[in-house]
Structures are given as C-alpha cells and as structure tokens.
Enzyme design. Structure first.
Site, PDB file in Angstrom:
ATOM      1  N   ASN A   7       0.865  -1.187   0.000  1.00  0.00           N
ATOM      2  CA  ASN A   7       0.000   0.000   0.000  1.00  0.00           C
ATOM      3  C   ASN A   7       0.903   1.240   0.000  1.00  0.00           C
ATOM      4  O   ASN A   7       1.644   1.478   0.959  1.00  0.00           O
ATOM      5  CB  ASN A   7      -0.890  -0.035   1.250  1.00  0.00           C
ATOM      6  CG  ASN A   7      -1.819   1.167   1.304  1.00  0.00           C
ATOM      7  OD1 ASN A   7      -1.419   2.275   0.973  1.00  0.00           O
ATOM      8  ND2 ASN A   7      -3.046   0.957   1.724  1.00  0.00           N
ATOM      9  N   HIS A  10       1.090   6.227   1.682  1.00  0.00           N
ATOM     10  CA  HIS A  10       1.902   7.144   2.482  1.00  0.00           C
ATOM     11  C   HIS A  10       2.960   7.891   1.670  1.00  0.00           C
ATOM     12  O   HIS A  10       3.464   8.923   2.103  1.00  0.00           O
ATOM     13  CB  HIS A  10       2.583   6.401   3.626  1.00  0.00           C
ATOM     14  CG  HIS A  10       1.665   6.161   4.792  1.00  0.00           C
ATOM     15  ND1 HIS A  10       0.375   6.647   4.854  1.00  0.00           N
ATOM     16  CD2 HIS A  10       1.853   5.498   5.955  1.00  0.00           C
ATOM     17  CE1 HIS A  10      -0.176   6.278   5.989  1.00  0.00           C
ATOM     18  NE2 HIS A  10       0.695   5.577   6.675  1.00  0.00           N
ATOM     19  N   HIS A  43      -5.432   3.622  -2.077  1.00  0.00           N
ATOM     20  CA  HIS A  43      -6.752   4.008  -1.581  1.00  0.00           C
ATOM     21  C   HIS A  43      -7.028   5.447  -2.005  1.00  0.00           C
ATOM     22  O   HIS A  43      -6.353   6.368  -1.550  1.00  0.00           O
ATOM     23  CB  HIS A  43      -6.741   3.884  -0.050  1.00  0.00           C
ATOM     24  CG  HIS A  43      -8.055   4.161   0.607  1.00  0.00           C
ATOM     25  ND1 HIS A  43      -8.242   4.053   1.969  1.00  0.00           N
ATOM     26  CD2 HIS A  43      -9.263   4.536   0.108  1.00  0.00           C
ATOM     27  CE1 HIS A  43      -9.493   4.355   2.274  1.00  0.00           C
ATOM     28  NE2 HIS A  43     -10.132   4.659   1.161  1.00  0.00           N
ATOM     29  N   ARG A  45      -9.056   8.124  -1.283  1.00  0.00           N
ATOM     30  CA  ARG A  45     -10.045   8.583  -0.295  1.00  0.00           C
ATOM     31  C   ARG A  45     -10.873   9.713  -0.891  1.00  0.00           C
ATOM     32  O   ARG A  45     -10.387  10.466  -1.741  1.00  0.00           O
ATOM     33  CB  ARG A  45      -9.336   9.060   0.980  1.00  0.00           C
ATOM     34  CG  ARG A  45      -8.630   7.939   1.727  1.00  0.00           C
ATOM     35  CD  ARG A  45      -8.097   8.450   3.046  1.00  0.00           C
ATOM     36  NE  ARG A  45      -9.168   8.711   3.963  1.00  0.00           N
ATOM     37  CZ  ARG A  45      -9.525   7.916   4.982  1.00  0.00           C
ATOM     38  NH1 ARG A  45      -8.852   6.810   5.210  1.00  0.00           N
ATOM     39  NH2 ARG A  45     -10.518   8.226   5.763  1.00  0.00           N
ATOM     40  N   ARG A  49      -6.858  13.035   0.460  1.00  0.00           N
ATOM     41  CA  ARG A  49      -5.797  13.509   1.367  1.00  0.00           C
ATOM     42  C   ARG A  49      -4.411  12.993   0.979  1.00  0.00           C
ATOM     43  O   ARG A  49      -3.419  13.558   1.351  1.00  0.00           O
ATOM     44  CB  ARG A  49      -6.109  13.153   2.816  1.00  0.00           C
ATOM     45  CG  ARG A  49      -6.019  11.683   3.121  1.00  0.00           C
ATOM     46  CD  ARG A  49      -6.037  11.435   4.615  1.00  0.00           C
ATOM     47  NE  ARG A  49      -7.358  11.606   5.180  1.00  0.00           N
ATOM     48  CZ  ARG A  49      -7.770  10.977   6.273  1.00  0.00           C
ATOM     49  NH1 ARG A  49      -6.940  10.179   6.920  1.00  0.00           N
ATOM     50  NH2 ARG A  49      -8.979  11.137   6.740  1.00  0.00           N
ATOM     51  N   GLU A  70      -8.330   0.317  -3.360  1.00  0.00           N
ATOM     52  CA  GLU A  70      -9.103   0.386  -2.120  1.00  0.00           C
ATOM     53  C   GLU A  70     -10.081   1.549  -2.228  1.00  0.00           C
ATOM     54  O   GLU A  70      -9.671   2.660  -2.595  1.00  0.00           O
ATOM     55  CB  GLU A  70      -8.140   0.648  -0.967  1.00  0.00           C
ATOM     56  CG  GLU A  70      -8.316  -0.265   0.192  1.00  0.00           C
ATOM     57  CD  GLU A  70      -7.433   0.151   1.325  1.00  0.00           C
ATOM     58  OE1 GLU A  70      -7.810   1.071   2.060  1.00  0.00           O
ATOM     59  OE2 GLU A  70      -6.355  -0.439   1.451  1.00  0.00           O
ATOM     60  N   THR A 101      -8.158   3.703   7.906  1.00  0.00           N
ATOM     61  CA  THR A 101      -9.397   2.927   7.962  1.00  0.00           C
ATOM     62  C   THR A 101      -9.504   2.287   9.350  1.00  0.00           C
ATOM     63  O   THR A 101      -8.601   1.570   9.764  1.00  0.00           O
ATOM     64  CB  THR A 101      -9.381   1.812   6.884  1.00  0.00           C
ATOM     65  OG1 THR A 101      -8.881   2.375   5.678  1.00  0.00           O
ATOM     66  CG2 THR A 101     -10.757   1.249   6.664  1.00  0.00           C
ATOM     67  N   GLU A 151     -11.006  -9.342   2.791  1.00  0.00           N
ATOM     68  CA  GLU A 151      -9.720  -9.045   3.422  1.00  0.00           C
ATOM     69  C   GLU A 151     -10.000  -8.997   4.919  1.00  0.00           C
ATOM     70  O   GLU A 151     -10.761  -8.141   5.395  1.00  0.00           O
ATOM     71  CB  GLU A 151      -9.156  -7.706   2.945  1.00  0.00           C
ATOM     72  CG  GLU A 151      -7.822  -7.389   3.626  1.00  0.00           C
ATOM     73  CD  GLU A 151      -7.206  -6.060   3.169  1.00  0.00           C
ATOM     74  OE1 GLU A 151      -7.486  -5.619   2.035  1.00  0.00           O
ATOM     75  OE2 GLU A 151      -6.444  -5.485   3.969  1.00  0.00           O
ATOM     76  N   HIS A 191      -3.818  -4.720   7.567  1.00  0.00           N
ATOM     77  CA  HIS A 191      -3.953  -3.593   8.497  1.00  0.00           C
ATOM     78  C   HIS A 191      -3.110  -3.804   9.745  1.00  0.00           C
ATOM     79  O   HIS A 191      -3.305  -4.788  10.464  1.00  0.00           O
ATOM     80  CB  HIS A 191      -5.406  -3.314   8.911  1.00  0.00           C
ATOM     81  CG  HIS A 191      -5.614  -1.851   9.178  1.00  0.00           C
ATOM     82  ND1 HIS A 191      -5.202  -1.251  10.338  1.00  0.00           N
ATOM     83  CD2 HIS A 191      -6.135  -0.864   8.408  1.00  0.00           C
ATOM     84  CE1 HIS A 191      -5.474   0.038  10.277  1.00  0.00           C
ATOM     85  NE2 HIS A 191      -6.034   0.306   9.109  1.00  0.00           N
TER      86      HIS A 191
HETATM   87  N1  PXP Z   1      -5.917  -3.005   4.239  1.00  0.00           N
HETATM   88  C1  PXP Z   1      -6.838  -2.022   4.271  1.00  0.00           C
HETATM   89  C2  PXP Z   1      -8.228  -2.359   3.862  1.00  0.00           C
HETATM   90  C3  PXP Z   1      -6.505  -0.712   4.670  1.00  0.00           C
HETATM   91  O1  PXP Z   1      -7.444   0.244   4.701  1.00  0.00           O
HETATM   92  C4  PXP Z   1      -5.168  -0.419   4.995  1.00  0.00           C
HETATM   93  C5  PXP Z   1      -4.775   0.975   5.378  1.00  0.00           C
HETATM   94  O2  PXP Z   1      -4.943   1.812   4.291  1.00  0.00           O
HETATM   95  C6  PXP Z   1      -4.231  -1.472   4.930  1.00  0.00           C
HETATM   96  C7  PXP Z   1      -4.642  -2.756   4.584  1.00  0.00           C
HETATM   97  C8  PXP Z   1      -2.805  -1.237   5.252  1.00  0.00           C
HETATM   98  O3  PXP Z   1      -2.668  -1.001   6.606  1.00  0.00           O
HETATM   99  P1  PXP Z   1      -1.283  -0.533   7.192  1.00  0.00           P
HETATM  100  O4  PXP Z   1      -0.954   0.785   6.578  1.00  0.00           O
HETATM  101  O5  PXP Z   1      -1.529  -0.471   8.663  1.00  0.00           O
HETATM  102  O6  PXP Z   1      -0.283  -1.591   6.801  1.00  0.00           O
END
Ligand code: PXP
Length: 246
Positions: A7, A10, A43, A45, A49, A70, A101, A151, A191
């Site tokens: 992901n 960031h 993602h 959003r 952001r 996402e 999330t 997921e 997550h």
């Molecule tokens: N899975 C989902 C559905 C999420 O919303 C997120 C955060 O955007 C992640 C995984 C990744 O989580 P983390 O950044 O804590 O690894």
C-alpha cells in the site's frame, strides 16, 4: 504461497504535506514491482488527502503487477473505479476524521448497497473484496452480496498486547478464513501488519494476499522502498512456507 501487495498511500501523504510533486507514488510502485511485490494497493479517499486520481490512473496504466484499488462505496468513487478497471477493488468504510481505515465494512447493514456496487464492479470485469472484521455475520453477508474475496482486518491482532489476546485474535482469523472458504471466498488479510508481527499471521495457511502499507513505507525512509518491500516478502515467504515443510 501468500503474496504481498504494498500500500503506497503514504508516499502520497508525504508529497501532499507540501503539495508538490515529490515523492512520486508512481516511482514507488515501480520500486515495489522490482522488489517482487505481487501488487500495488492504493486508496483513493474521498477527501483526496493522499492518493490523487492521476496517481491511480498512471499506476493502472504502467504497473506490470496488479492494482488493488481500495475504495469506499461512495458513488463518485464507484464511477471512477468502473472506468479505471483495476484487477481488484477492496471495499472499505471511510470516515472523514479517521487517521486510517478504522473498522471493517459493515456488510450486514449495507448489504443492499454492497450487492449493487459488487454487481457494477463485476460488470466492469473487476474482482471485489470486502474488508471485514473476522465476524461470521460480516463474512457471510459479504459472500451473500456476491463478493469474490474478503480481506480480514488484522488491526485487532496488531493492537493486542497480551499473549492470550494475541492467540485469540489469531484463532478468530483462522475461523474467519475457514468460514470464508466455506463460502467459496478468497481470503486476504491486512492492516497494522509489520516486520515484527507478520510471522504468526503469515503462518495461517491459505491467506493468499497481504496488504501492508505503513510499516513498509516507514522502513523505506531508512533502507529504501525496494529493500523494505523485499524484506517483507522474505518474511512472508519464510513464515507462509513453513507449513509446506512440516
Ligand atoms: N488493508 C486495508 C483495507 C486498509 O485500509 C489499509 C490501510 O490503508 C491497509 C490494509 C494497510 O494497513 P497498514 O498501513 O496499517 O499496513
């Protein structure tokens, strides 16, 4: 063998902190691909952001690995996804004021909307996954709505502090996987996973993909995103491969 989708939200968070053009998430996607990632997760959003529409479009057009998009079930995002046509759309709840999330999607309460969004995404050739807590009612509702995958939310596991709580969370994830399989769903997880806590989750047989963001991007600051990704893949392979050698 379980696989990693990185992901890269960031990377865009850092860019948006200055509203400039660096660091570029598209470069990050290339680095993750070169490290051997299975896919890229982004993602979009509603408040834009971090990731912008253009970021997702370029990654969709250029990445050699799959895009896991996402998204909330908000109408403008659904319309965007139908045009984008990622391989997979992971449906998540979204609140304006959250840092990330927070909970899973409430597939029970939103079953009608979930079913209709899933049908529209399927019509566009997109696989659909629902981000859910390992709660039997949620998993069954996701299956009933026609999702292809779930997921499992690993946030509770990541936040658990006592051995007892950690063991309970791992059991819940296993039960969630079993129920998902009974419904014919593919089971992913994500997550809050990091280099220290990935082991026991990766050892759960049959979790097919992990979505990991924060810890990989955090480590990238010190070692670069290609190495940070490669290190996580190595850990996932090591732990998920264990049951094969038993
Ligand atoms: N899975 C989902 C559905 C999420 O919303 C997120 C955060 O955007 C992640 C995984 C990744 O989580 P983390 O950044 O804590 O690894």
């Amino acid at each position: 063998m379980a696989m990693l989708n990185v992901n890269i939200d960031h990377v865009a968070t850092i860019r948006q902190a200055r509203m400039v053009d660096e660091p570029n998430p598209v470069w990050a996607a290339v680095e993750c691909e070169l490290a051997g990632a299975n896919g890229i997760t982004m993602h979009l959003r509603e408040d834009l952001r971090h990731i912008q529409k253009r970021d997702v479009e370029i990654v969709r057009q250029t990445a050699g690995v799959m895009l896991n998009f996402e998204m909330a079930m908000a109408e403008p995002v659904v319309r965007f996804a139908v045009k984008l046509k990622p391989k997979l759309a992971t449906l998540v709840p979204e609140k304006r004021r959250e840092l990330t999330t927070e909970g899973g999607l409430d597939c029970v309460k939103q079953k009608i909307r979930l079913k209709s969004v899933t049908q529209r995404l399927h019509k566009a050739g997109i696989g659909v996954s629902a981000f859910v807590t390992p709660d039997p009612k949620q998993i069954t509702a996701a299956a009933d709505a026609g999702c292809d995958a779930i997921e499992l939310h690993t946030g509770m596991y990541a936040n658990a502090r006592s051995d007892q709580k950690i063991a309970k969370c791992l059991r819940d994830l296993e039960k969630g996987r079993d129920l998902g399989w009974q419904h014919g769903l593919i089971v992913h997880a994500g997550h809050g996973l990091n280099y220290r806590n990935i082991g026991p989750v990766a050892q759960i047989e049959g979790l097919s993909e992990f979505n990991i963001g924060h810890s990989i991007i955090a480590r990238s600051v010190f070692v670069g995103i290609r190495q940070a990704t490669a290190e996580m893949i190595k850990l996932i392979d090591k732990f998920s491969g264990q049951f094969l050698n038993e």
